[in-house]
Design a protein around this motif. Structure first.
Motif: not given
Ligand code: CA
Length: 235
Positions: A215-235
């Motif tokens: 759920y804790v995603e790496t945003v390359r070159g920037v930092g981190y982001r907690f997923r908006l939804r558990p399944d990773g479908e952020d739309a």
């Protein structure tokens, strides 16, 4: 950006200029006073000061006396005070009960250190936002009041810092958090740390969360982001 108002009480013009410049660049509003009396006069007429940066050695009275008067007056007694001291000056008394500053910085200090302290004090001073005690996200269950976390039925044993990191990321889910922002918000007043520290702790947090670590995603070159939804479908 923070729109809090800071009163700088300092008699060295160069230092006032540096403090003003850097605080305003971060979005703070500032007032400046070169003496204790001037500072008290500003506090008298400006109801919206949130924090006082207070030099200990002022031409007309000591910062300790200014701080005492701030604490003695009903209207200003809850103000945050960050004392600026030189090495060896009565630090114990300054932050102790006797004087009642919230924190202190020993000169010379870095701008980064100053900003970390200022933010930490302002955050502490703000009443905490009411939050639901139990939060669920996918397989994660977080007891915010009890500082406990479960992944599925298994409890994940986190350190206080890891818990704070997780709670901070989760509270801003879907939004990228830079390493610097996380440093300022999660680590607050420890100054001897680098952005590498964030990476190390995120790695450890992910390991402890097992499958929920994704759920804790790496945003390359920037930092981190907690997923908006558990399944990773952020739309
Ligand atoms: Ca001084």
């Amino acid at each position: 950006m923070d729109s809090s108002t800071i009163l700088i009480v300092e008699d060295e013009p160069d230092l006032v200029r540096i403090l003003k410049y850097n605080l305003e660049r971060e979005g703070f509003r500032t007032f400046a006073a070169g003496t204790g009396n001037e500072a008290l006069a500003i506090l008298d007429r400006e109801p919206h000061v949130d924090l006082v940066l207070l030099d200990l050695m002022l031409p007309d009275m000591s910062g300790i006396e200014v701080c005492r008067r701030i604490r003695a007056a009903e209207r200003t007694k809850g103000l945050s005070v960050l004392m600026l001291t030189a090495k060896g000056e009565e630090i114990d008394r300054v932050v102790g009960f006797e004087v009642g500053a919230d924190d202190y910085l020993v000169k010379p200090f870095s701008v980064r250190e100053l900003m970390l302290r200022v933010r930490a004090i302002l955050r502490r001073a703000r009443p905490p936002e009411p939050e639901a005690e139990m939060v669920t996200f996918g397989s994660l269950r977080i007891d915010q009041a009890g500082y406990r976390v479960w992944v599925g039925d298994e409890e994940a044993i986190l350190t206080a810092l890891e818990f704070r990191l997780l709670a901070t990321l989760l509270a801003r889910k879907g939004r990228v958090q830079t390493r610097d922002a996380l440093l300022a918000d999660v680590w607050s007043i420890e100054a001897d740390i680098t952005t590498r520290t964030v990476d190390t702790h995120v790695k450890r947090l992910r390991e402890k969360l097992g499958p929920a670590g994704e759920y804790v995603e790496t945003v390359r070159g920037v930092g981190y982001r907690f997923r908006l939804r558990p399944d990773g479908e952020d739309a």
